[in-house]
Write a protein that holds these residues in place. Structure first.
Motif, PDB file in Angstrom:
ATOM      1  N   GLY A 193      12.811 -34.666  11.645  1.00  0.00           N
ATOM      2  CA  GLY A 193      13.423 -34.804  12.964  1.00  0.00           C
ATOM      3  C   GLY A 193      14.130 -33.546  13.444  1.00  0.00           C
ATOM      4  O   GLY A 193      15.073 -33.627  14.219  1.00  0.00           O
ATOM      5  N   ILE A 194      13.679 -32.366  12.976  1.00  0.00           N
ATOM      6  CA  ILE A 194      14.261 -31.105  13.461  1.00  0.00           C
ATOM      7  C   ILE A 194      13.356 -30.559  14.561  1.00  0.00           C
ATOM      8  O   ILE A 194      12.161 -30.364  14.336  1.00  0.00           O
ATOM      9  CB  ILE A 194      14.368 -30.072  12.322  1.00  0.00           C
ATOM     10  CG1 ILE A 194      15.300 -30.598  11.236  1.00  0.00           C
ATOM     11  CG2 ILE A 194      14.854 -28.720  12.853  1.00  0.00           C
ATOM     12  CD1 ILE A 194      15.519 -29.638  10.091  1.00  0.00           C
ATOM     13  N   PRO A 195      13.901 -30.304  15.766  1.00  0.00           N
ATOM     14  CA  PRO A 195      13.063 -29.726  16.834  1.00  0.00           C
ATOM     15  C   PRO A 195      12.451 -28.410  16.343  1.00  0.00           C
ATOM     16  O   PRO A 195      13.143 -27.609  15.707  1.00  0.00           O
ATOM     17  CB  PRO A 195      14.056 -29.465  17.969  1.00  0.00           C
ATOM     18  CG  PRO A 195      15.199 -30.400  17.706  1.00  0.00           C
ATOM     19  CD  PRO A 195      15.279 -30.543  16.216  1.00  0.00           C
ATOM     20  N   ALA A 196      11.159 -28.196  16.614  1.00  0.00           N
ATOM     21  CA  ALA A 196      10.509 -27.004  16.080  1.00  0.00           C
ATOM     22  C   ALA A 196       9.430 -26.481  17.005  1.00  0.00           C
ATOM     23  O   ALA A 196       8.724 -27.239  17.673  1.00  0.00           O
ATOM     24  CB  ALA A 196       9.904 -27.307  14.705  1.00  0.00           C
ATOM     25  N   ILE A 197       9.332 -25.140  17.035  1.00  0.00           N
ATOM     26  CA  ILE A 197       8.279 -24.440  17.773  1.00  0.00           C
ATOM     27  C   ILE A 197       7.585 -23.526  16.776  1.00  0.00           C
ATOM     28  O   ILE A 197       8.258 -22.798  16.040  1.00  0.00           O
ATOM     29  CB  ILE A 197       8.871 -23.580  18.912  1.00  0.00           C
ATOM     30  CG1 ILE A 197       9.711 -24.438  19.869  1.00  0.00           C
ATOM     31  CG2 ILE A 197       7.772 -22.837  19.668  1.00  0.00           C
ATOM     32  CD1 ILE A 197      10.466 -23.612  20.905  1.00  0.00           C
ATOM     33  N   VAL A 198       6.255 -23.553  16.720  1.00  0.00           N
ATOM     34  CA  VAL A 198       5.531 -22.619  15.852  1.00  0.00           C
ATOM     35  C   VAL A 198       4.628 -21.749  16.724  1.00  0.00           C
ATOM     36  O   VAL A 198       4.497 -21.981  17.926  1.00  0.00           O
ATOM     37  CB  VAL A 198       4.694 -23.356  14.767  1.00  0.00           C
ATOM     38  CG1 VAL A 198       5.593 -24.216  13.903  1.00  0.00           C
ATOM     39  CG2 VAL A 198       3.581 -24.176  15.396  1.00  0.00           C
ATOM     40  N   ALA A 199       4.000 -20.757  16.095  1.00  0.00           N
ATOM     41  CA  ALA A 199       3.071 -19.858  16.791  1.00  0.00           C
ATOM     42  C   ALA A 199       3.689 -19.332  18.084  1.00  0.00           C
ATOM     43  O   ALA A 199       3.103 -19.460  19.157  1.00  0.00           O
ATOM     44  CB  ALA A 199       1.736 -20.559  17.055  1.00  0.00           C
ATOM     45  N   CYS A 200       4.897 -18.770  17.960  1.00  0.00           N
ATOM     46  CA  CYS A 200       5.633 -18.284  19.132  1.00  0.00           C
ATOM     47  C   CYS A 200       5.740 -16.769  19.045  1.00  0.00           C
ATOM     48  O   CYS A 200       6.705 -16.230  18.487  1.00  0.00           O
ATOM     49  CB  CYS A 200       7.018 -18.922  19.177  1.00  0.00           C
ATOM     50  SG  CYS A 200       7.947 -18.532  20.659  1.00  0.00           S
ATOM     51  N   PRO A 201       4.755 -16.039  19.583  1.00  0.00           N
ATOM     52  CA  PRO A 201       4.760 -14.591  19.438  1.00  0.00           C
ATOM     53  C   PRO A 201       5.946 -13.950  20.148  1.00  0.00           C
ATOM     54  O   PRO A 201       6.321 -14.379  21.234  1.00  0.00           O
ATOM     55  CB  PRO A 201       3.423 -14.160  20.068  1.00  0.00           C
ATOM     56  CG  PRO A 201       2.953 -15.313  20.865  1.00  0.00           C
ATOM     57  CD  PRO A 201       3.592 -16.540  20.330  1.00  0.00           C
ATOM     58  N   GLY A 202       6.547 -12.956  19.496  1.00  0.00           N
ATOM     59  CA  GLY A 202       7.662 -12.237  20.111  1.00  0.00           C
ATOM     60  C   GLY A 202       9.026 -12.820  19.803  1.00  0.00           C
ATOM     61  O   GLY A 202      10.045 -12.198  20.092  1.00  0.00           O
ATOM     62  N   ALA A 203       9.066 -14.014  19.193  1.00  0.00           N
ATOM     63  CA  ALA A 203      10.346 -14.697  18.995  1.00  0.00           C
ATOM     64  C   ALA A 203      11.324 -13.856  18.166  1.00  0.00           C
ATOM     65  O   ALA A 203      12.526 -13.903  18.384  1.00  0.00           O
ATOM     66  CB  ALA A 203      10.122 -16.059  18.330  1.00  0.00           C
ATOM     67  N   LEU A 204      10.772 -13.067  17.208  1.00  0.00           N
ATOM     68  CA  LEU A 204      11.663 -12.279  16.345  1.00  0.00           C
ATOM     69  C   LEU A 204      12.332 -11.116  17.085  1.00  0.00           C
ATOM     70  O   LEU A 204      13.230 -10.474  16.554  1.00  0.00           O
ATOM     71  CB  LEU A 204      10.897 -11.754  15.124  1.00  0.00           C
ATOM     72  CG  LEU A 204      10.678 -12.788  14.010  1.00  0.00           C
ATOM     73  CD1 LEU A 204       9.684 -12.275  12.989  1.00  0.00           C
ATOM     74  CD2 LEU A 204      12.006 -13.117  13.331  1.00  0.00           C
ATOM     75  N   GLU A 205      11.893 -10.847  18.325  1.00  0.00           N
ATOM     76  CA  GLU A 205      12.539  -9.804  19.125  1.00  0.00           C
ATOM     77  C   GLU A 205      13.908 -10.257  19.617  1.00  0.00           C
ATOM     78  O   GLU A 205      14.741  -9.428  19.999  1.00  0.00           O
ATOM     79  CB  GLU A 205      11.685  -9.456  20.353  1.00  0.00           C
ATOM     80  CG  GLU A 205      10.369  -8.783  20.015  1.00  0.00           C
ATOM     81  CD  GLU A 205       9.425  -8.786  21.213  1.00  0.00           C
ATOM     82  OE1 GLU A 205       9.893  -8.935  22.368  1.00  0.00           O
ATOM     83  OE2 GLU A 205       8.204  -8.661  20.982  1.00  0.00           O
ATOM     84  N   VAL A 206      14.153 -11.558  19.614  1.00  0.00           N
ATOM     85  CA  VAL A 206      15.438 -12.054  20.091  1.00  0.00           C
ATOM     86  C   VAL A 206      16.514 -11.617  19.095  1.00  0.00           C
ATOM     87  O   VAL A 206      16.388 -11.874  17.904  1.00  0.00           O
ATOM     88  CB  VAL A 206      15.430 -13.596  20.202  1.00  0.00           C
ATOM     89  CG1 VAL A 206      16.771 -14.084  20.731  1.00  0.00           C
ATOM     90  CG2 VAL A 206      14.292 -14.052  21.100  1.00  0.00           C
TER      91      VAL A 206
END
Lengths: 557, 87
Positions: A193-206
């Motif tokens: 039950g943890i909200p999750a997003i995968v295959a999110c390119p660029g996320a590590l730039e945040v």
């Protein structure tokens, strides 16, 4: 304000500062080891055992599905053959870390070459390797961040063993740059039950510490969200839950255009879930699932019992004849030989042509199972049909067996392009979007690095589906959809707008699709379909369709 | 040399949980135990990585071998893992 888009795999909204995983594991250098080899071997084996124990204790603490995944990883760390490889490596002059690294590499290659299911476990194996190498190099193991306040975790990928340690009270959502919807991580996130997003390119730039909003339903990651955006996302989450709870009855648009909502099932065991979610019938009965563990063609009585159970439960049932081959081998339907590319080989109807007795036996059993029911209750369709000639062959066989409604799946691009020829030979079409996408984009479904090319919103696929639906309409025949695309509520509206006459999906997806359809008129769906096809990219197509469907907002979609 | 023939009944093949259960049971045997297809070189039944790499699918026939005191009993108990439904 920046925004990133990935694949939402576990719905829910998380807001908080960004945290990242600590540590990273280097590749151990290839340099000759000159110390005591016996002691070095013992050090390597001790590190493997420590990792096994650590994984086991995490498994016990986690329980459930996570337990099984981590326990299997502990078994990998304790593998006697792996230990043998490591011992040989150190004896040959490698350091413990390098010997471990190379030994895992050997098995990595072995598993990577196996079937899709096994090769998906390579990520689990890599995780065991990294933990062991980190210990041996006295390097900080990759670990979860410390945080005094609830945070959103952003990472390259998240191993099940780390996911198991996540506390939903501290980690309010996580986002990975890699991974896919069928990976262990996505499945376990839903279970926890943890909200999750995968295959999110660029996320590590945040940057670490930046406040973000992660929406596990839409896949949107918003940096520095406005309070209004947060309120909106939370309201949407609530609205979605309410819409799902209140949508009932047959599928159709706001202005009464019926679009029957059907369930994909694998056998009688799935009937309960389909009924519970309000399925009006079965749009895809994957008959091969009944027989995956059979060494000989299943007996007639056994088949009839299974078909009757489903036919008794629903007023319309589409059965797909045995779809074997490629990733679903059946031992009683062997292909002619080893195929270099099974997805392009003898599968579906192609394989049944080689074994006509099996096909005829199944059609006979289906016809007998349907005795006593109204004639249009049972509909039978063939997978992997290429042209009108094959379609006619199948329809003829159905008629000989006494089956009234015979159709085909549109999965091969050639069949979609020449759908008007095929429509003359059959009673209905069913668009198999997963395979149609695989073939039209020339992308193997099992290659996760290419999932971006598999996007059903790509206009080329929309065009093909529109073309096939048009051909069916012109011939006065039905055209359903039974692939994953039908389960996306926005796509479902577009499909209705393209002229698709029924939608079939896994049962839990039915309520949200029902709510989305009921909130829009047929004209709005048609406009969404037109706007999506006018776009040049998948992203633009989706955005254009959304813009044409005003009620999505109120449904929290 | 004791030998048994089994068929993979599990719907997921000799993968994931069935593979782990099998390897854990085999590891308890005092002697070497192997598993493999009839024509191929068998793998160590106590190695999860070897068993996974076999990639044995539902319906496939496999051969179990062991040698020494108690080999027959060891194989008999391993065979039950294949015959139990829902394993």
């Amino acid at each position: 304000m920046r925004e990133f888009l990935g694949t939402g795999v576990s719905p829910g909204v998380g807001v908080g500062p960004v945290r990242v995983m600590t540590g990273s594991v280097p590749v151990p250098p290839v340099e000759p080891f000159t110390g005591d080899r016996v002691a070095e071997t013992a050090r390597a084996l001790a590190a493997l055992e420590e990792v096994a124990q650590e994984l086991e204790s995490r498994a016990t603490a986690a329980g459930g599905e996570t337990h099984d995944v981590l326990a299997a990883q502990a078994l990998m760390a304790r593998d006697p053959d792996l230990a043998g490889e490591v011992t040989v490596g150190v004896s040959a002059g490698l350091s413990a870390a390098r010997a471990v690294y190379e030994s895992f590499g050997f098995y990595r290659e072995l598993l990577g070459g196996a079937g899709a299911y096994i090769s998906a476990r390579v990520a689990d194996l890599d995780d065991v390797r990294d933990r062991t190498v980190a210990r041996l190099m006295a390097h900080e193991e990759r670990g979860l961040p410390e945080s005094g306040e609830p945070y959103v975790l952003i990472t390259q990928d998240l191993a099940p063993a780390d996911l198991a340690l996540l506390d939903p009270a501290h980690c309010v959502a996580f986002v990975t740059e890699e991974g896919g919807p069928i990976g262990h991580t996505a499945i376990l996130a839903r279970a926890m039950g943890i909200p999750a997003i995968v295959a999110c390119p660029g996320a590590l730039e945040v940057p670490v510490g930046a406040r973000v909003l992660a929406d596990g339903a839409s896949g949107r990651l918003i940096v520095d969200p406005e309070p209004a955006q947060i309120d909106k996302a939370r309201a949407a989450e609530k609205a979605r839950a309410e819409a799902v709870g209140s949508a009932t009855g047959p599928g159709g648009t706001k202005d009464g255009h019926a679009v029957p909502l059907l369930a994909n099932v694998g056998g009688p065991k799935d009937i309960a879930s389909a009924l519970e979610h309000g399925a009006e019938g079965v749009g895809l009965f994957r008959s091969e699932y009944l027989f995956l563990d059979e060494a000989v063609p299943p007996g007639e009585a056994e088949q009839i019992a299974a078909y009757r159970a489903v036919l008794e439960a629903f007023p319309r049932v589409v059965v797909r004849v045995l779809d074997a081959g490629a990733d679903k081998p059946l031992s009683f339907l062997p292909p002619a030989g080893v195929e270099p590319n099974p997805a392009l080989g003898e599968r579906g109807l192609r394989l049944l042509r080689r074994h006509p007795d099996v096909l005829e036996g199944q059609l006979r059993a289906l016809a007998k199972a349907a005795e006593g029911f109204p004639p249009d209750r049972l509909r039978v369709m063939a997978p992997m049909v290429t042209d009108a000639e094959e379609a006619k062959m199948f329809t003829d066989k159905c008629r000989e067996a006494g089956i009234q409604q015979a159709g085909i799946m549109i999965e091969v691009p050639a069949a979609a392009v020449r759908a008007h020829d095929i429509a003359e030979e059959v009673d209905f079409f069913s668009l198999g979007t997963n395979d149609l996408a695989q073939y039209v984009f020339a992308v193997d479904r099992q290659v996760s690095s290419l999932t971006r090319l598999q996007d059903p919103w790509r206009p080329a696929l929309l065009d093909l589906m529109a073309h096939a639906a048009r051909a069916a309409t012109d011939a006065g025949k039905g055209c359903g959809v039974c692939g994953e695309a039908a389960a996306d509520p926005v796509m479902a509206c577009v499909l209705a707008g393209l002229g698709v006459t029924s939608l079939s999906m896994s049962s839990p997806s039915l309520p949200l699709v029902r709510a989305a359809l009921a909130a829009h008129t047929l004209a709005e769906c048609q406009e969404a379909a037109r706007a999506a096809r006018a776009a040049r990219t998948a992203r633009d197509a989706r955005a254009a369709a959304r813009a044409a469907l005003p009620a999505l907002e109120t449904l929290g979609l | 040399m004791a030998e048994r023939h089994v068929r993979v009944e599990s719907l997921v093949g000799l993968h994931s949980r069935p593979a782990a259960e099998f390897v854990k049971a085999a590891a308890l045997a005092p002697m070497d135990v192997t598993i493999g297809r009839f024509a191929d070189t068998p793998v160590n039944a106590k190695s999860i990585l070897g068993v996974l790499a076999l990639d044995a699918r539902t319906g496939e026939q496999l051969k179990l071998c062991a040698e020494g005191d108690g080999a027959e009993e060891v194989l008999d108990s391993l065979v039950t893992l294949f015959t139990e439904p829902n394993a």
